[in-house]
Scaffold this motif. Structure first.
Motif, PDB file in Angstrom:
ATOM      1  N   GLY A  27       1.719 -40.074  -5.305  1.00 45.96           N
ATOM      2  CA  GLY A  27       0.044 -40.370  -3.880  1.00 45.96           C
ATOM      3  C   GLY A  27      -1.015 -40.477  -4.914  1.00 45.96           C
ATOM      4  N   GLN A  28      -1.466 -39.276  -5.565  1.00 47.01           N
ATOM      5  CA  GLN A  28      -2.576 -39.656  -6.554  1.00 47.01           C
ATOM      6  C   GLN A  28      -2.360 -41.384  -6.841  1.00 47.01           C
ATOM      7  N   PHE A  29      -1.395 -41.012  -7.526  1.00 44.59           N
ATOM      8  CA  PHE A  29      -1.827 -42.179  -8.284  1.00 44.59           C
ATOM      9  C   PHE A  29      -1.283 -43.925  -7.587  1.00 44.59           C
ATOM     10  N   ARG A  30      -0.772 -43.668  -6.683  1.00 45.07           N
ATOM     11  CA  ARG A  30      -1.264 -44.536  -5.553  1.00 45.07           C
ATOM     12  C   ARG A  30      -2.956 -45.363  -5.019  1.00 45.07           C
ATOM     13  N   ASP A  31      -3.075 -44.048  -4.916  1.00 46.15           N
ATOM     14  CA  ASP A  31      -4.438 -44.239  -3.989  1.00 46.15           C
ATOM     15  C   ASP A  31      -5.913 -43.818  -4.638  1.00 46.15           C
ATOM     16  N   LYS A  32      -5.562 -44.252  -6.122  1.00 44.52           N
ATOM     17  CA  LYS A  32      -5.838 -44.288  -7.669  1.00 44.52           C
ATOM     18  C   LYS A  32      -6.799 -43.281  -7.831  1.00 44.52           C
ATOM     19  N   THR A  33      -6.736 -42.134  -7.676  1.00 44.39           N
ATOM     20  CA  THR A  33      -7.689 -40.441  -7.396  1.00 44.39           C
ATOM     21  C   THR A  33      -6.960 -40.595  -9.346  1.00 44.39           C
ATOM     22  N   LEU A  34      -5.868 -41.352  -9.292  1.00 40.00           N
ATOM     23  CA  LEU A  34      -5.300 -41.198 -10.843  1.00 40.00           C
ATOM     24  C   LEU A  34      -5.178 -42.782 -11.655  1.00 40.00           C
ATOM     25  N   GLN A  35      -6.038 -42.487 -12.946  1.00 36.67           N
ATOM     26  CA  GLN A  35      -6.284 -44.258 -13.262  1.00 36.67           C
ATOM     27  C   GLN A  35      -4.781 -44.041 -14.454  1.00 36.67           C
ATOM     28  N   LEU A  36      -4.218 -42.851 -14.795  1.00 35.87           N
ATOM     29  CA  LEU A  36      -3.295 -43.734 -15.145  1.00 35.87           C
ATOM     30  C   LEU A  36      -1.851 -42.641 -14.811  1.00 35.87           C
ATOM     31  N   LEU A  37      -0.629 -43.220 -15.649  1.00 34.19           N
ATOM     32  CA  LEU A  37       0.271 -42.654 -14.924  1.00 34.19           C
ATOM     33  C   LEU A  37       0.938 -42.098 -16.259  1.00 34.19           C
ATOM     34  N   ILE A  38       1.787 -41.511 -16.725  1.00 31.32           N
ATOM     35  CA  ILE A  38       2.183 -41.237 -17.280  1.00 31.32           C
ATOM     36  C   ILE A  38       3.759 -40.782 -17.706  1.00 31.32           C
ATOM     37  N   ALA A  39       5.094 -41.259 -17.876  1.00 32.15           N
ATOM     38  CA  ALA A  39       6.548 -41.621 -17.236  1.00 32.15           C
ATOM     39  C   ALA A  39       7.149 -41.644 -18.532  1.00 32.15           C
ATOM     40  N   THR A  40       8.321 -41.034 -17.950  1.00 37.07           N
ATOM     41  CA  THR A  40       9.741 -41.509 -18.628  1.00 37.07           C
ATOM     42  C   THR A  40      10.306 -42.405 -17.907  1.00 37.07           C
ATOM     43  N   ASP A  41      11.765 -43.492 -18.378  1.00 37.72           N
ATOM     44  CA  ASP A  41      12.510 -43.984 -17.887  1.00 37.72           C
ATOM     45  C   ASP A  41      12.893 -43.487 -16.351  1.00 37.72           C
ATOM     46  N   VAL A  42      13.361 -42.785 -17.023  1.00 36.07           N
ATOM     47  CA  VAL A  42      14.659 -41.743 -15.611  1.00 36.07           C
ATOM     48  C   VAL A  42      13.433 -41.864 -14.573  1.00 36.07           C
ATOM     49  N   ALA A  43      12.545 -41.250 -15.073  1.00 36.11           N
ATOM     50  CA  ALA A  43      11.158 -40.404 -13.772  1.00 36.11           C
ATOM     51  C   ALA A  43      10.096 -41.654 -13.293  1.00 36.11           C
ATOM     52  N   ALA A  44      10.524 -43.222 -13.725  1.00 34.48           N
ATOM     53  CA  ALA A  44       9.747 -43.969 -13.094  1.00 34.48           C
ATOM     54  C   ALA A  44      10.466 -44.809 -12.506  1.00 34.48           C
ATOM     55  N   ARG A  45      11.369 -45.022 -12.189  1.00 34.25           N
ATOM     56  CA  ARG A  45      12.567 -45.810 -11.886  1.00 34.25           C
ATOM     57  C   ARG A  45      12.104 -45.475  -9.925  1.00 34.25           C
ATOM     58  N   GLY A  46      12.934 -46.950  -9.662  1.00 35.70           N
ATOM     59  CA  GLY A  46      12.531 -47.155  -8.387  1.00 35.70           C
ATOM     60  C   GLY A  46      10.733 -47.082  -7.946  1.00 35.70           C
ATOM     61  N   ILE A  47       9.634 -46.726  -8.868  1.00 38.27           N
ATOM     62  CA  ILE A  47       8.386 -47.232  -8.763  1.00 38.27           C
ATOM     63  C   ILE A  47       8.221 -48.103  -8.331  1.00 38.27           C
ATOM     64  N   ASP A  48       6.975 -48.454  -7.393  1.00 39.33           N
ATOM     65  CA  ASP A  48       6.708 -50.121  -7.033  1.00 39.33           C
ATOM     66  C   ASP A  48       5.673 -49.267  -6.461  1.00 39.33           C
ATOM     67  N   VAL A  49       4.519 -49.488  -7.095  1.00 41.39           N
ATOM     68  CA  VAL A  49       3.233 -50.106  -7.089  1.00 41.39           C
ATOM     69  C   VAL A  49       2.546 -50.811  -6.956  1.00 41.39           C
ATOM     70  N   GLN A  50       1.820 -51.539  -6.309  1.00 42.43           N
ATOM     71  CA  GLN A  50       0.813 -52.625  -6.629  1.00 42.43           C
ATOM     72  C   GLN A  50      -0.739 -52.639  -7.059  1.00 42.43           C
ATOM     73  N   GLY A  51      -0.455 -53.793  -8.353  1.00 41.53           N
ATOM     74  CA  GLY A  51      -2.194 -53.655  -9.097  1.00 41.53           C
ATOM     75  C   GLY A  51      -2.309 -53.065  -9.975  1.00 41.53           C
ATOM     76  N   ILE A  52      -0.769 -52.584 -10.652  1.00 42.61           N
ATOM     77  CA  ILE A  52      -1.050 -51.715 -12.292  1.00 42.61           C
ATOM     78  C   ILE A  52      -1.486 -53.168 -13.156  1.00 42.61           C
ATOM     79  N   THR A  53      -2.696 -52.759 -13.911  1.00 39.68           N
ATOM     80  CA  THR A  53      -3.428 -53.619 -14.903  1.00 39.68           C
ATOM     81  C   THR A  53      -2.523 -53.983 -15.958  1.00 39.68           C
ATOM     82  N   HIS A  54      -2.303 -52.768 -16.542  1.00 37.33           N
ATOM     83  CA  HIS A  54      -1.517 -52.595 -17.987  1.00 37.33           C
ATOM     84  C   HIS A  54      -0.274 -52.129 -17.526  1.00 37.33           C
ATOM     85  N   VAL A  55       1.180 -52.090 -18.940  1.00 41.68           N
ATOM     86  CA  VAL A  55       1.784 -51.744 -18.977  1.00 41.68           C
ATOM     87  C   VAL A  55       1.811 -51.083 -20.637  1.00 41.68           C
TER      88      VAL A  55
END
Length: 571
Positions: free
Chosen positions: A298-326
């Protein structure tokens, strides 16, 4: 066609109204602002509207696959029959909820149709209650669906349509047995629709066994990366990975991105270090409860967080618009995973950047990835400290000049400001503003080292005549068995471990696999066969990793019970 006016050119493009959909669905898509279908939608919907044709759709994440199967499902189900007729199976809770959300939007003018999500990590009782109310479309993760089947809380006898979304991801996560179990328990289905970004051999086996002469549609080249993504890599020594990561973040002041690590331990450690240094970042990994995970997302989607750090398994299914960098803090173990990571950016017509921090010994793997995604990779220098400071200064000046001063009563304070700064020159004011903003920054970077590794890629010829960099460290040979990547060390072999956990503890093979990997921080490729019984399980593992797994798991508690794990041969 170049001489035609724009309006006439647009008339050549297919619209949703021309695909044969129910007018209520066309109205809903129009109200959502959708006029022209994407390539996968245009090719899939006319085939699926018949309801009796098996279908395989190969398309990358973010190409509109949910509408490609969601709209036809709403078109073919019987709204008057209050029992499950369509089943959508997907790998993660996030994707499950996302699919339901989109189908809810599409069925805006079909109020008698009900759709529900069933997934782990939340009350199964509430989900059973929703099912009893009567729904036509069920969207489920494999584990929770099997739980419901075994409790006889859901009847799949009348399921006509089965959709397997992100099929390759489900197989990567170990859900093959679960998928086959689900397909065996839907004997009256009229069609099976399979959507996937890649086509590994396991999917081909499933399609041959459970699908009848499927229509196969491919949009773009499978495994190729989005052409709107700029692929960059930076060569550093292993001990400078963190400093390189920090410098890349600082060099991109407007970054809104995801950083990928291989283990949850790395994700947590990097998050803690960056948080202490003032960055808006949080981690997503297997140790989080569902509530914690929802809060972070929720914090990442509303951009309260600028960065999210994740493992591949934890990130599966995430769909967030506007991501500038991986950012790949490390390259993934499986080169195909790179496509899924990079595909988080550069969506919906936007451009994106995928940056990889690599050691010189990883250049061979990088070339493999470059070959698979069929896109050029650009080698760039890690910015110097002065470059970073200059970039931050320019960004700050732009923000200062663009600051909106039209909504405040600033005129009231101007006389006081003029009086206060009467004896201070404009140059001094600017210096003081810069010092307030950048004092810590400048001190950090004033004597910063050059992090770049000045090593040419050495190439040697193999038996096949192909050239590639010489990799240091352990030499490994790779093979593909059934499409699953495995690595064998020349001097290594497997041993069997016994553990007193089994299906009675609520595990199925995929969840058990994820549990032991998360507990031990090991990679999937060190494991061999897993045999699960009701009370116990046996795990094949590379001998060199066995001690780490035993140390991490033996003696821990699971649901109030002490776990025993030891070498099965020594019992």
């Amino acid at each position: 066609m170049n001489g035609l006016p724009l309006r006439q050119i647009l008339n050549f493009m297919t619209t949703f109204a021309e695909l044969g959909l129910d007018e209520r669905l066309v109205k809903a898509t129009s109200e959502l602002g959708y006029v022209n279908p994407t390539a996968i939608q245009e090719k899939a919907i006319p085939v699926l509207l018949g309801g009796t044709t098996d279908f395989i759709g190969l398309a990358q994440t973010g190409t509109g696959k949910t509408a490609a199967f969601g709209l036809p499902l709403l078109n073919v189900i019987d709204a008057q029959a209050k029992h499950p007729q369509a089943l959508v199976v997907c790998p993660t809770r996030e994707l499950c909820l996302q699919i339901v959300k989109e189908i809810e939007l599409f069925k805006k003018h079909m109020t008698s149709v009900a759709v529900t999500a069933v997934y782990g990590g939340t009350s199964i009782g509430l989900q059973i209650r929703d099912l009893k109310r009567g729904v036509q479309i069920v969207v489920a993760t494999p584990g929770r669906l099997i739980d419901l089947i075994e409790r006889k809380a859901i009847n799949l006898e009348q399921i006509k349509y089965v959709v397997l979304d992100e099929a390759d991801e489900m197989l990567n996560m170990g859900f093959q047995d679960d998928i086959e179990f689900i397909l065996k328990n839907t004997p009256k289905r009229e069609s099976t629709w399979l959507f996937s970004a890649t086509m590994p051999p396991e999917i081909k086996k499933v399609s041959k066994r459970y699908m009848n002469d499927p229509v196969e549609v491919q949009v773009g080249k499978v495994n190729t990366a989005n052409k709107s993504i700029d692929h960059q890599y930076f060569v550093v020594s292993a001990q400078h990975r963190y400093e390189a990561l920090k410098r890349l973040i600082d060099f991109n002041p407007g970054i809104y991105g995801i950083i990928f690590t291989r283990t949850k331990a790395d994700a947590q450690e990097i998050t803690e270090r960056l948080t202490r240094e003032g960055y808006d970042i949080d981690a997503l990994h297997g140790d989080l409860t569902q509530g914690q995970r929802d809060k972070v997302m929720g914090q990442f989607r509303d951009k309260t967080l600028q960065l999210l750090i994740a493992t591949d398994v934890a990130a599966r299914g995430i769909d967030v618009q506007g991501i500038t960098h991986v950012i790949n803090f490390e390259l993934p173990d499986d080169v195909e995973v790179y496509t899924h990571r990079s595909g988080r950016t550069g969506r919906a017509g936007n451009t994106g950047v995928c940056m990889s921090i690599v050691h010189s010994r990883e250049l061979f793997k990088l070339r493999q990835i470059e070959k698979i995604v069929q896109a050029p990779f650009h080698k760039l220098e890690i910015p110097s400290g002065k470059d970073v400071c200059r970039k931050q200064f320019f960004s700050f000046m732009d923000r200062l000049l663009q600051t909106d001063i039209s909504h405040g009563d600033y005129e009231t304070y101007v006389p006081m400001l003029e009086e206060k700064f009467a004896d201070v020159t404009k140059e001094e004011v600017l210096k003081r503003v810069a010092a307030m903003e950048f004092d810590r920054f400048l001190k950090y970077y004033e004597n910063s080292a050059d992090l770049n590794v000045r090593t040419e890629e050495r190439r040697t010829r193999g038996r096949d005549g192909a050239s590639g960099p010489v990799a240091g460290g352990d030499r490994r040979r790779e093979s593909r068995e059934g499409g699953v990547r495995k690595e064998f060390n020349n001097n290594g072999d497997f041993t069997r471990l016994f553990v007193n956990l089994g299906t009675k503890d609520g595990f199925y093979k995929a969840s058990f696999l994820q549990f032991i990997l998360d507990m031990s921080d090991l990679r999937k490729d060190v494991l061999g066969r897993i045999d699960m019984k009701e009370m116990n399980s046996w795990v094949e593992i590379d001998k060199r990793s066995a001690g780490q797994m035993i140390k991490a798991i033996d003696g821990k508690n699971y649901k109030g019970r002490r776990i025993r794990m030891n070498d099965a041969n020594s019992r």
